[in-house]
Design an enzyme around this catalytic site. Structure first.
Site, PDB file in Angstrom:
ATOM      1  N   GLY A 227       0.830  -1.213   0.000  1.00  0.00           N
ATOM      2  CA  GLY A 227       0.000   0.000   0.000  1.00  0.00           C
ATOM      3  C   GLY A 227       0.850   1.242   0.000  1.00  0.00           C
ATOM      4  CG  ASN A 228      -0.411   4.650  -1.504  1.00  0.00           C
ATOM      5  OD1 ASN A 228      -1.070   5.539  -0.992  1.00  0.00           O
ATOM      6  ND2 ASN A 228      -0.880   3.883  -2.478  1.00  0.00           N
ATOM      7  CB  SER A 229       1.609   6.912   3.681  1.00  0.00           C
ATOM      8  OG  SER A 229       2.448   7.647   2.820  1.00  0.00           O
TER       9      SER A 229
END
Ligand code: PMT
Length: 436
Positions: A227-229
């Site tokens: 995922g990413n933030s």
């Protein structure tokens, strides 16, 4: 219009109609006064049966009246509307919407609505049957056609045990929407150095936006993911800004933990494949699609049905498969007159100029606008601020210096608005009274 002064606090008239959700308007008042707004509360007589005059007077710091006879020397039924930067009605009942649509002036609130020359926002709340009744739909359509912003109520628990469309959105989100209306006036005023610019009316009435927000998750097993933030802040700010300018907005939210934007219809997704399905379904009838979500370019080939155990031996390399490029697909399937906007989160790097990367991406994706934001150093992911250069397929390059995501959104929407085909002339048919 009143003369603008740089020090002047934005003036909001908070109209309160007689519905049970009037108690939530107290929190809207609180939120707005705490963010420095000068709020005059104008309840109807019925509203005072739910929340009394002392509450409104104490929290606003101004006297409160419902009729046109009190304080006649000040000609309040004219001056309140004339001097306001925003009139916000919370809750707007079916009766209040009907009186506003027919131009009645039988109390101070409706008289104020007739004299207001600033943006007017209604936040309706009522039972589902009343919201869906053809009379209410027609009144909402009339008010929207006149340039008022009438946000859709939320779906959820109503006064009794029942639930459905008609619930007032969260007070903090209504206050955030009000700030978005005023932020646009403020940003225009800053650009020309005149203080608060009153009278910036909605310019996106009749347009339907689809905005993706947040970051996708590509699961390896039920508990782990790539995922990413992305927090969804930028996408939600765009949605608020578009709503505050009169657009109807669908937000496709990937793993966003923020409260839902008041007035937007939110579709929740997890993975890139889900986001793709939701965006394509909604884009078919959208005038504008803005892809602010951070979408994973790859996903694991397989997703384990159970949590992968440490004891299962040496870790296997994770095999990945490429995700579809949703923005490029939208470009290929573009509806006539539809505007497509991408975002590009770039860090630059050795030998990699940020804008060169952006220019190459704009051509590869084929979008009309690409908002290139440098991430890191307190900008981009998760934080409150952003900065960008907006590249246009027409060769334009617009620099937006470090600012809040709310203001950056308005600047991006200014560029969108300048490129939009007239809503009426578009082949994308949107019936205001029926479609969300
Ligand atoms: O949510 P916040 O915390 O507020 O952070 C905001 C943000 C930094 C995430 C946002 O401003 C932003 O830059 N979003 C796009 C990030 C990104 O994924 O950029 P990209 O360069 O990987 O993709 C370019 C464009 O193609 C994007 O519009 C993206 O949505 C789209 N895309 C990407 C991959 C893919 N498979 N399909 C796509 O449609």
């Amino acid at each position: 219009m009143p003369a603008a002064s740089p020090a002047r606090r934005p003036r909001v008239v908070l109209g309160v109609a007689g519905g049970i959700a009037a108690y939530k308007a107290v929190e809207v008042l609180r939120q707005l006064t705490e963010s420095g707004h000068d709020v005059r509360v104008v309840p109807t007589d019925s509203a005072l049966r739910f929340v009394g005059e002392p509450t409104w007077a104490a929290l606003s710091g101004h006297p409160v009246s419902t009729g046109v006879w009190a304080g006649a020397a000040e000609v309040a039924h004219v001056s309140l509307g004339r001097e306001a930067d925003l009139v916000l009605v919370v809750p707007a009942t079916a009766d209040l919407l009907a009186r506003a649509a027919t131009g009645r002036a039988d109390d101070l609130l409706t008289a104020t609505l007739l004299t207001a020359r600033c943006p007017v926002v209604f936040a309706p709340a009522m039972h589902t049957e009343m919201w869906e009744h053809p009379a209410t739909r027609a009144n909402v359509g009339t008010l929207r056609a006149r340039g008022c912003v009438v946000i859709d109520p939320a779906v959820g628990r109503l006064t009794g045990a029942d639930s459905g469309a008609g619930r007032l959105p969260a007070p903090a989100e209504i206050a955030a929407l009000a700030r978005a209306v005023l932020a646009r006036a403020g940003s225009a005023a800053n650009a020309n150095g005149t203080g608060l610019a009153a009278g910036l009316m909605p310019d996106l009435t009749g347009y339907r936006f689809v905005i993706s927000a947040g970051g996708t998750r590509e699961h390896l097993d039920p508990v782990r993911f790539l995922g990413n933030s992305s927090s969804g802040r930028q996408g939600y700010a765009l949605a608020r800004a578009a709503l505050s300018r009169g657009a109807r907005v669908v937000v496709v939210a990937a793993n966003v933990a923020l409260p839902e934007v008041a007035g937007a219809h939110t579709v929740r997704v997890v993975s890139a494949v889900q986001l793709r399905a939701a965006v394509h379904a909604e884009a078919a009838t959208a005038h504008v699609v803005i892809m602010a979500a951070a979408v994973a370019d790859f996903r694991p080939v397989t997703r384990a049905a159970h949590k992968i155990k440490k004891s299962d031996g040496d870790p296997e390399p994770v095999a990945l498969v490429r995700n579809p490029d949703i923005l490029a697909e939208l470009v290929a399937a573009r509806q006539p007159g539809q505007l497509l906007v991408g975002f590009a989160a770039e860090t630059g790097g050795p030998g990699a100029d940020l804008l060169d990367l952006g220019r190459e991406k704009l051509v590869r994706k084929g979008a009309d606008l690409l908002v290139v934001n440098q991430v890191g150093d307190g900008l981009g992911f998760e934080v409150e601020d952003n900065a960008a250069v907006v590249l246009g397929s027409d060769g334009t390059e617009t620099v937006i210096g470090r600012t809040s995501k709310d203001l950056l959104s308005h600047r991006v929407l200014d560029l969108v608005t300048a490129r939009l085909a007239p809503a009426d002339g578009s082949v994308i048919a949107v019936s205001d009274s029926t479609r969300r």
